[in-house]
Design a protein around this motif. Structure first.
Motif, PDB file in Angstrom:
ATOM      1  N   UNK A 356     101.523  93.286  -2.908  1.00 20.58           N
ATOM      2  CA  UNK A 356     100.391  94.201  -2.792  1.00 20.58           C
ATOM      3  C   UNK A 356     100.428  95.240  -3.912  1.00 20.58           C
ATOM      4  N   UNK A 357     101.627  95.777  -4.194  1.00 19.58           N
ATOM      5  CA  UNK A 357     101.761  96.746  -5.283  1.00 19.58           C
ATOM      6  C   UNK A 357     101.543  96.079  -6.634  1.00 19.58           C
ATOM      7  N   UNK A 358     102.054  94.853  -6.771  1.00 18.11           N
ATOM      8  CA  UNK A 358     101.933  94.129  -8.053  1.00 18.11           C
ATOM      9  C   UNK A 358     100.482  93.847  -8.394  1.00 18.11           C
ATOM     10  N   UNK A 359      99.662  93.625  -7.385  1.00 16.72           N
ATOM     11  CA  UNK A 359      98.259  93.302  -7.618  1.00 16.72           C
ATOM     12  C   UNK A 359      97.348  94.526  -7.583  1.00 16.72           C
ATOM     13  N   UNK A 360      97.937  95.707  -7.399  1.00 20.35           N
ATOM     14  CA  UNK A 360      97.145  96.928  -7.411  1.00 20.35           C
ATOM     15  C   UNK A 360      96.251  97.098  -6.199  1.00 20.35           C
ATOM     16  N   UNK A 361      96.673  96.584  -5.050  1.00 19.00           N
ATOM     17  CA  UNK A 361      95.855  96.654  -3.840  1.00 19.00           C
ATOM     18  C   UNK A 361      96.267  97.872  -3.020  1.00 19.00           C
ATOM     19  N   UNK A 382     111.578  88.944  -7.795  1.00 20.05           N
ATOM     20  CA  UNK A 382     110.439  89.776  -8.167  1.00 20.05           C
ATOM     21  C   UNK A 382     110.804  91.248  -8.336  1.00 20.05           C
ATOM     22  N   UNK A 383     111.708  91.743  -7.499  1.00 19.96           N
ATOM     23  CA  UNK A 383     112.094  93.142  -7.608  1.00 19.96           C
ATOM     24  C   UNK A 383     111.628  93.942  -6.410  1.00 19.96           C
ATOM     25  N   UNK A 384     111.510  95.239  -6.600  1.00 22.76           N
ATOM     26  CA  UNK A 384     111.130  96.156  -5.527  1.00 22.76           C
ATOM     27  C   UNK A 384     109.647  96.487  -5.629  1.00 22.76           C
ATOM     28  N   UNK A 385     109.064  97.061  -4.567  1.00 20.81           N
ATOM     29  CA  UNK A 385     107.656  97.473  -4.651  1.00 20.81           C
ATOM     30  C   UNK A 385     107.382  98.431  -5.807  1.00 20.81           C
ATOM     31  N   UNK A 386     108.327  99.351  -6.100  1.00 24.27           N
ATOM     32  CA  UNK A 386     108.121 100.250  -7.243  1.00 24.27           C
ATOM     33  C   UNK A 386     108.005  99.474  -8.543  1.00 24.27           C
ATOM     34  N   UNK A 387     108.846  98.453  -8.703  1.00 26.74           N
ATOM     35  CA  UNK A 387     108.765  97.624  -9.904  1.00 26.74           C
ATOM     36  C   UNK A 387     107.411  96.913  -9.958  1.00 26.74           C
ATOM     37  N   UNK A 388     106.932  96.434  -8.794  1.00 19.81           N
ATOM     38  CA  UNK A 388     105.615  95.812  -8.744  1.00 19.81           C
ATOM     39  C   UNK A 388     104.517  96.773  -9.141  1.00 19.81           C
ATOM     40  N   UNK A 392     101.938  96.467 -12.366  1.00 17.79           N
ATOM     41  CA  UNK A 392     100.478  96.468 -12.233  1.00 17.79           C
ATOM     42  C   UNK A 392      99.839  97.596 -13.029  1.00 17.79           C
ATOM     43  N   UNK A 393     100.601  98.647 -13.317  1.00 19.27           N
ATOM     44  CA  UNK A 393     100.057  99.793 -14.028  1.00 19.27           C
ATOM     45  C   UNK A 393      99.254 100.731 -13.155  1.00 19.27           C
ATOM     46  N   UNK A 394      99.371 100.577 -11.834  1.00 24.69           N
ATOM     47  CA  UNK A 394      98.606 101.422 -10.904  1.00 24.69           C
ATOM     48  C   UNK A 394      99.427 102.664 -10.567  1.00 24.69           C
ATOM     49  N   UNK A 395      99.051 103.781 -11.193  1.00 25.89           N
ATOM     50  CA  UNK A 395      99.798 105.023 -11.012  1.00 25.89           C
ATOM     51  C   UNK A 395      99.658 105.547  -9.579  1.00 25.89           C
ATOM     52  N   UNK A 396      98.487 105.330  -8.959  1.00 28.79           N
ATOM     53  CA  UNK A 396      98.285 105.812  -7.596  1.00 28.79           C
ATOM     54  C   UNK A 396      99.231 105.130  -6.612  1.00 28.79           C
ATOM     55  N   UNK A 397      99.429 103.839  -6.750  1.00 30.43           N
ATOM     56  CA  UNK A 397     100.350 103.128  -5.866  1.00 30.43           C
ATOM     57  C   UNK A 397     101.775 103.595  -6.118  1.00 30.43           C
ATOM     58  N   UNK A 423     109.716 101.079 -19.264  1.00 26.99           N
ATOM     59  CA  UNK A 423     110.022 101.002 -20.694  1.00 26.99           C
ATOM     60  C   UNK A 423     109.608  99.656 -21.267  1.00 26.99           C
ATOM     61  N   UNK A 424     109.789  98.596 -20.490  1.00 28.58           N
ATOM     62  CA  UNK A 424     109.453  97.251 -20.953  1.00 28.58           C
ATOM     63  C   UNK A 424     107.948  97.074 -21.122  1.00 28.58           C
ATOM     64  N   UNK A 425     107.171  97.760 -20.287  1.00 25.39           N
ATOM     65  CA  UNK A 425     105.718  97.596 -20.304  1.00 25.39           C
ATOM     66  C   UNK A 425     104.985  98.750 -20.988  1.00 25.39           C
ATOM     67  N   UNK A 426     105.725  99.701 -21.531  1.00 24.72           N
ATOM     68  CA  UNK A 426     105.082 100.819 -22.223  1.00 24.72           C
ATOM     69  C   UNK A 426     104.280 101.725 -21.301  1.00 24.72           C
ATOM     70  N   UNK A 427     104.758 101.947 -20.069  1.00 26.03           N
ATOM     71  CA  UNK A 427     104.060 102.802 -19.098  1.00 26.03           C
ATOM     72  C   UNK A 427     104.610 104.224 -19.217  1.00 26.03           C
TER      73      UNK A 427
END
Length: 587
Positions: A356-361, A382-388, A392-397, A423-427
């Motif tokens: 859900x976090x990975x898809x920005x829902x 996959x990792x943790x929800x924070x990593x997801x 996704x780049x969703x700052x609100x989530x 760092x890997x995704x430039x966020x």
């Protein structure tokens, strides 16, 4: 892709192949003898689709985790007194089936790694044996001599023919440039032409390469016993198909049968190379081949139903029945769960919150958190929800998960940590939010480095500046991943190398298994970075140990000059020697 995912897929492939092999072996008994092509093609297809069936589940979209509604399980309004009382276990079966992998005995600690190790060792041994046999065949060809006497009749297609005293009968040997090898005392006259055409049939069908492919699949999936049961069937029917090919081009079935008898009468049938394709390998198969040549009409063309329709149908059936481990497909609006379909936290799949976090829902994340989903649950591979959320780049989530108690330092091997992912995704904004929430800028994960190492490897100066502003240690290292300066050198990012040196990075920093920045530059053969490091005072003769615990093949000592010479970078080696570089292991 972890053992927890690989082993269930392997079990499914084993079951599918066993069913398919059972059907093929049953058909082998009941089909008419003349249907050679059908037997061969179905058995060959069953082996060739094994790697596809193994890889396919990781690309097929997984099914959405919509939990069924169980009568009496809908949540009731929770009062303060009810919250303190123990809740009835209204879903024992679902809860038990979807329990966290860490509950009870964790088989992944011992059993799963042991099974993966056994799998790898078995495959390695069989592949080594295959390479050895390929080398033996190549050596046999090198020792053979060209055929000097002319062949009595022209063959159906050009082929190299050689003679050798090491073989007892005609055979096709080799892989990319195969040759037909004859015994030294065998006369290549008109009576031998059917046997030569038999070997040319192997050449035309590329049976030599197919045999190597089958052996490779059998080695990689050695535990899949149905594969080994089908290999003799393929070898048997392959010879019959080549007999039919030769009979059509060299005088008919009786002429081919006479040629086989002539070869069999002189052939003692010693051990021939495993990967060669002799005209006769087993005499007990000869009678069946002779009957087909003299009594049956063997066609090289398959029947439409069995070879064109049945094999693809079986493949798609296996793929549909197997596991599906790809990203879950999106649900249609009418399939999405409603508030009436919610359950207790124990029934929630830990992967749901991650996806859900990975898809920005955002709404789904809120719903799962309200149900009691663990914001720190790690989803295998996959990792943790924070990593997801970072991916996704969703700052609100990200903010919502942190507010729900997500640990910014919760890492997952193979997926890093939330800060490493940023760092890997430039966020940049997310990295700052994680750091403000208490993320450790120096925390490393084996195989993933740390945030500064990742940013340096990408050449991301802005991310490096952010991390250093939050007091990241510029020398923080991770064995196997180096440190920031070594990572920048290994990636060839000269601007990043210069920036880190300007910010005070140690030009002679040593990290076990990654050596030093100058050694890394010498290994790359990067003369410009080599010059830059020396300008900043790098020790051109610094010789460091390579401990056996890291890699047994690398035990010893390394220096910039030893690595430049070992990798053949003469321009770098010459520059180092001009600056007095020496290899100086301790006495």
């Amino acid at each position: 892709m972890t053992a927890e995912a690989l082993l269930p897929v392997a079990g499914a492939v084993l079951a599918e192949t066993a069913i398919l092999a059972g059907v093929i072996l049953l058909l082998d008994r009941i089909l008419p003898r003349r249907m050679v092509r059908e037997r061969h093609d179905m058995a060959l297809a069953a082996i060739l689709i094994v790697p596809i069936l193994f890889v396919l589940p990781f690309f097929l979209p997984g099914e959405a985790n919509v939990l069924p509604v169980i009568e009496g399980s809908l949540p009731q309004p929770v009062t303060e007194s009810a919250a303190a009382a123990p809740q009835a276990n209204v879903m024992p079966v679902i809860t038990e089936a979807m329990a966290s992998p860490t509950s009870g005995l964790d088989l992944s600690v011992f059993v799963l790694p042991g099974m993966m190790l056994l799998w790898g060792l078995g495959a390695a041994l069989l592949l080594i044996r295959l390479i050895s046999e390929m080398t033996s065949v190549s050596a046999l060809i090198r020792r053979a001599q060209p055929l000097r006497q002319p062949i009595g009749a022209s063959l159906s297609r050009p082929a190299r023919v050689m003679v050798s005293g090491e073989v007892e009968g005609p055979m096709l040997a080799g892989f990319f440039r195969p040759v037909i090898i004859l015994p030294e005392d065998m006369m290549a006259d008109e009576s031998l032409r059917p046997v030569l055409e038999h070997e040319i049939a192997h050449l035309a069908r590329q049976d030599n390469l197919l045999e190597v492919t089958i052996r490779t699949i059998s080695a990689l999936f050695w535990w899949n016993l149905p594969i080994h049961a089908l290999r003799p069937l393929i070898a048997r029917e392959r010879e019959k198909l080549c007999d039919a090919y030769a009979a059509e081009r060299a005088g008919g079935g009786e002429a081919m049968a006479d040629a086989l008898l002539k070869v069999a009468s002189r052939q003692i049938l010693g051990r021939s190379p495993a990967l060669a394709l002799p005209a006769i390998r087993r005499k007990e198969m000869l009678a069946d081949r002779l009957r087909l040549l003299t009594r049956e009409n063997v066609s090289g063309r398959p029947r439409l139903l069995l070879s064109t329709a049945l094999v693809p149908a079986v493949f798609f059936a296996c793929a549909a029945a197997g596991p599906k481990l790809g990203p879950a497909a999106d649900l249609a609006e009418d399939e999405k769960p409603t508030e009436e379909m919610t359950f207790s936290a124990s029934a929630i799949d830990p992967a749901e919150l991650y996806f859900a976090a990975r898809r920005g829902r955002t709404e789904e994340v809120e719903r799962l958190l309200a149900m009691g989903a663990d914001p720190n649950a790690a989803s295998y591979g996959d990792g943790t929800p924070l990593i997801g959320a970072v991916r996704s780049g969703d700052h609100g989530i990200l903010t919502r998960l942190l507010a729900a108690g997500a640990d910014p330092n919760r890492a997952a091997r193979g997926d890093g940590s939330p800060l490493i992912s940023a760092a890997k995704n430039g966020r940049y904004a997310m990295a700052i939010a994680l750091l403000d929430a208490g993320a450790n800028p120096d925390m490393g994960v084996r195989g993933d480095g740390n945030a500064l190492i990742v940013a340096a490897h990408r050449g991301d100066l802005k991310m490096v500046d952010i991390l250093l502003e939050y007091d990241a240690n510029i020398e923080a290292a991770q064995i196997g991943d180096g440190n920031a300066l070594i990572a920048a050198v290994q990636a060839g990012k000269i601007n990043m190398v210069h920036a880190l040196l300007e910010k005070g990075a140690n030009v002679d920093a040593f990290v076990i298994a990654d050596e030093t920045p100058l050694i890394a530059a010498a290994q790359r053969g990067d003369l410009d970075i080599t010059k830059l490091l020396i300008e900043y005072g790098a020790d051109v003769s610094l010789t460091v140990p390579v401990p056996v615990l890291t890699d047994p093949s690398r035990q010893g000592f390394r220096s910039p000059i030893s690595e430049a010479e070992r990798y053949g970078h003469e321009d770098v080696a010459e520059y180092l020697r001009a600056h007095g570089a020496e290899h100086r292991p301790p006495a």
